[in-house]
Design an enzyme around this catalytic site. Structure first.
Site, PDB file in Angstrom:
ATOM      1  N   TYR A 157       0.854  -1.201   0.000  1.00  0.00           N
ATOM      2  CA  TYR A 157       0.000   0.000   0.000  1.00  0.00           C
ATOM      3  C   TYR A 157       0.894   1.256   0.000  1.00  0.00           C
ATOM      4  CZ  TYR A 157      -4.411   2.474   0.633  1.00  0.00           C
ATOM      5  OH  TYR A 157      -5.508   3.278   0.453  1.00  0.00           O
ATOM      6  N   LYS A 164      -3.114   8.617   2.484  1.00  0.00           N
ATOM      7  CA  LYS A 164      -4.370   8.499   3.252  1.00  0.00           C
ATOM      8  C   LYS A 164      -4.211   9.119   4.642  1.00  0.00           C
ATOM      9  CE  LYS A 164      -7.030   6.417   0.255  1.00  0.00           C
ATOM     10  NZ  LYS A 164      -7.934   7.258  -0.559  1.00  0.00           N
TER      11      LYS A 164
HETATM   12  P1  NAD Z   1     -11.920   3.632  -8.691  1.00  0.00           P
HETATM   13  O1  NAD Z   1     -10.735   3.305  -9.545  1.00  0.00           O
HETATM   14  O2  NAD Z   1     -13.231   3.219  -9.181  1.00  0.00           O
HETATM   15  O3  NAD Z   1     -11.937   5.172  -8.332  1.00  0.00           O
HETATM   16  C1  NAD Z   1     -10.783   5.984  -8.294  1.00  0.00           C
HETATM   17  C2  NAD Z   1     -11.144   7.240  -9.025  1.00  0.00           C
HETATM   18  O4  NAD Z   1     -10.085   8.192  -8.947  1.00  0.00           O
HETATM   19  C3  NAD Z   1     -11.428   6.999 -10.512  1.00  0.00           C
HETATM   20  O5  NAD Z   1     -12.714   7.469 -10.824  1.00  0.00           O
HETATM   21  C4  NAD Z   1     -10.379   7.852 -11.215  1.00  0.00           C
HETATM   22  O6  NAD Z   1     -10.873   8.430 -12.413  1.00  0.00           O
HETATM   23  C5  NAD Z   1     -10.150   8.904 -10.153  1.00  0.00           C
HETATM   24  N1  NAD Z   1      -8.916   9.667 -10.391  1.00  0.00           N
HETATM   25  C6  NAD Z   1      -7.633   9.232 -10.318  1.00  0.00           C
HETATM   26  N2  NAD Z   1      -6.807  10.232 -10.673  1.00  0.00           N
HETATM   27  C7  NAD Z   1      -7.588  11.312 -10.965  1.00  0.00           C
HETATM   28  C8  NAD Z   1      -7.320  12.626 -11.423  1.00  0.00           C
HETATM   29  N3  NAD Z   1      -6.082  13.063 -11.646  1.00  0.00           N
HETATM   30  N4  NAD Z   1      -8.391  13.466 -11.631  1.00  0.00           N
HETATM   31  C9  NAD Z   1      -9.651  13.039 -11.419  1.00  0.00           C
HETATM   32  N5  NAD Z   1      -9.964  11.795 -11.000  1.00  0.00           N
HETATM   33  C10 NAD Z   1      -8.930  10.947 -10.798  1.00  0.00           C
HETATM   34  O7  NAD Z   1     -11.584   2.916  -7.279  1.00  0.00           O
HETATM   35  P2  NAD Z   1     -12.290   3.050  -5.847  1.00  0.00           P
HETATM   36  O8  NAD Z   1     -11.759   1.901  -5.078  1.00  0.00           O
HETATM   37  O9  NAD Z   1     -13.735   3.235  -5.993  1.00  0.00           O
HETATM   38  O10 NAD Z   1     -11.607   4.351  -5.236  1.00  0.00           O
HETATM   39  C11 NAD Z   1     -12.346   5.444  -4.724  1.00  0.00           C
HETATM   40  C12 NAD Z   1     -11.738   5.885  -3.409  1.00  0.00           C
HETATM   41  O11 NAD Z   1     -11.979   4.876  -2.430  1.00  0.00           O
HETATM   42  C13 NAD Z   1     -10.236   6.104  -3.418  1.00  0.00           C
HETATM   43  O12 NAD Z   1      -9.925   7.221  -2.630  1.00  0.00           O
HETATM   44  C14 NAD Z   1      -9.723   4.849  -2.754  1.00  0.00           C
HETATM   45  O13 NAD Z   1      -8.447   5.024  -2.167  1.00  0.00           O
HETATM   46  C15 NAD Z   1     -10.786   4.671  -1.716  1.00  0.00           C
HETATM   47  N6  NAD Z   1     -10.821   3.356  -1.075  1.00  0.00           N
HETATM   48  C16 NAD Z   1     -10.905   2.232  -1.830  1.00  0.00           C
HETATM   49  C17 NAD Z   1     -10.919   1.005  -1.210  1.00  0.00           C
HETATM   50  C18 NAD Z   1     -10.972  -0.265  -2.021  1.00  0.00           C
HETATM   51  O14 NAD Z   1     -10.643  -1.320  -1.497  1.00  0.00           O
HETATM   52  N7  NAD Z   1     -11.410  -0.213  -3.269  1.00  0.00           N
HETATM   53  C19 NAD Z   1     -10.871   0.917   0.189  1.00  0.00           C
HETATM   54  C20 NAD Z   1     -10.810   2.093   0.931  1.00  0.00           C
HETATM   55  C21 NAD Z   1     -10.773   3.311   0.286  1.00  0.00           C
END
Ligand code: NAD
Length: 257
Positions: A157, A164
């Site tokens: 990570y 984060k």
């Molecule tokens: P995802 O890939 O669907 O979403 C990530 C998003 O970030 C995408 O829509 C992408 O277009 C956007 N992004 C990245 N760079 C960008 C930029 N320069 N400008 C605009 N948008 C940009 O994946 P997700 O898992 O739904 O992630 C959403 C959030 O949830 C993130 O912050 C991630 O760290 C967090 N999260 C995810 C998990 C998991 O296990 N999936 C767990 C905890 C937290």
């Protein structure tokens, strides 16, 4: 179920139907909210298609969060269309692939900068844009998405854990800054969910297995559960909560071993 009829929200971070931001968009739309969704260039088609599936199609706008010009244009357009804003969802994170597979000591200066800019600073930039529109509504609510890797070490990570930690500190400083204007800022710390972003973390499926085996609920969370938790924080039911990190992870974070 909270009623968001007549409320307007901006959701940043939908890439496809697995995105956590999309689950939140669905939870808010089914409660009556009118939405603006932004997309990163390569996801334009996906986001437009998804938007058509909402009761009332969203206002769909391009936005790369590393661009202040893009961010300004989004809020100008929302002001024009909605005349204000009630909530903002920040579901954006990014790190270079090599930063999520090599030893942490090899984190590069540029990799660090990019991860912190896209994954943490962007919350400040978006909240700054949202504040004047929320003031027009007498207040508002902001929710971002974080992960336990901010305070515990998870394999690979890496710099995203540091980002984060910065994001969660940002939530607290923003909450203190905008609270007097009746704007709340909170984070949801989600358990692992198979999404596009998660696929970039080497060995992610092993993290899913460990949660399933050891979390008190003995299962992983679903994106829909994050959607419901976000709806709570964005609604009046959460009106006394700000600067908080709400754990939605089947209870994994309480375990010692
Ligand atoms: P995802 O890939 O669907 O979403 C990530 C998003 O970030 C995408 O829509 C992408 O277009 C956007 N992004 C990245 N760079 C960008 C930029 N320069 N400008 C605009 N948008 C940009 O994946 P997700 O898992 O739904 O992630 C959403 C959030 O949830 C993130 O912050 C991630 O760290 C967090 N999260 C995810 C998990 C998991 O296990 N999936 C767990 C905890 C937290």
């Amino acid at each position: 179920m909270a009623d968001f009829t007549g409320k307007h929200g901006l959701i940043v971070g939908v890439a496809n139907k697995r995105s956590i931001a999309w689950a939140i968009a669905q939870a808010m739309a089914c409660r009556g909210a009118r939405l603006a969704l932004t997309y990163q260039d390569r996801f334009e088609e996906h986001v437009n298609e998804l938007s058509q599936g909402l009761g009332e199609p969203a206002l769909v706008l391009p936005c790369d969060v590393s661009s202040d010009t893009d961010i300004e244009a989004v809020f100008a357009r929302i002001d024009q269309e909605f005349g204000g804003l009630d909530f903002l969802v920040h579901g954006v994170a990014f790190a270079l692939r090599e930063e999520l597979s090599s030893p942490f000591t090899n984190t590069t200066r540029e990799g660090f900068r990019i991860a912190l800019d896209i994954s943490a600073y962007s919350l400040i930039a978006l909240t700054k844009g949202a504040v004047p529109l929320m003031e027009k509504r007498g207040g508002g609510s902001v929710v971002t998405l974080t992960y336990l890797g901010s305070e515990r070490v998870f394999p690979n990570y890496n710099v995203m854990g540091v980002a984060k930690a910065a994001l969660e500190a940002t939530v607290r400083y923003l909450a203190a800054d905008v609270g007097p204007r009746n704007i709340r800022v909170n984070a949801i710390s989600a358990g692992p969910i198979k999404t596009l972003a998660a696929a970039g973390i080497s060995g992610f499926s092993n993290i899913l297995n460990v949660y399933r085996d050891r979390a008190p609920l003995r299962r992983n969370v679903e994106a829909g559960e994050i959607g419901e938790a976000a709806a709570f924080l964005l609604s009046d039911a959460g009106r006394g909560v700000t600067g908080e990190v709400l754990m939605v992870d089947s209870g994994f974070h309480i375990t010692g071993m």
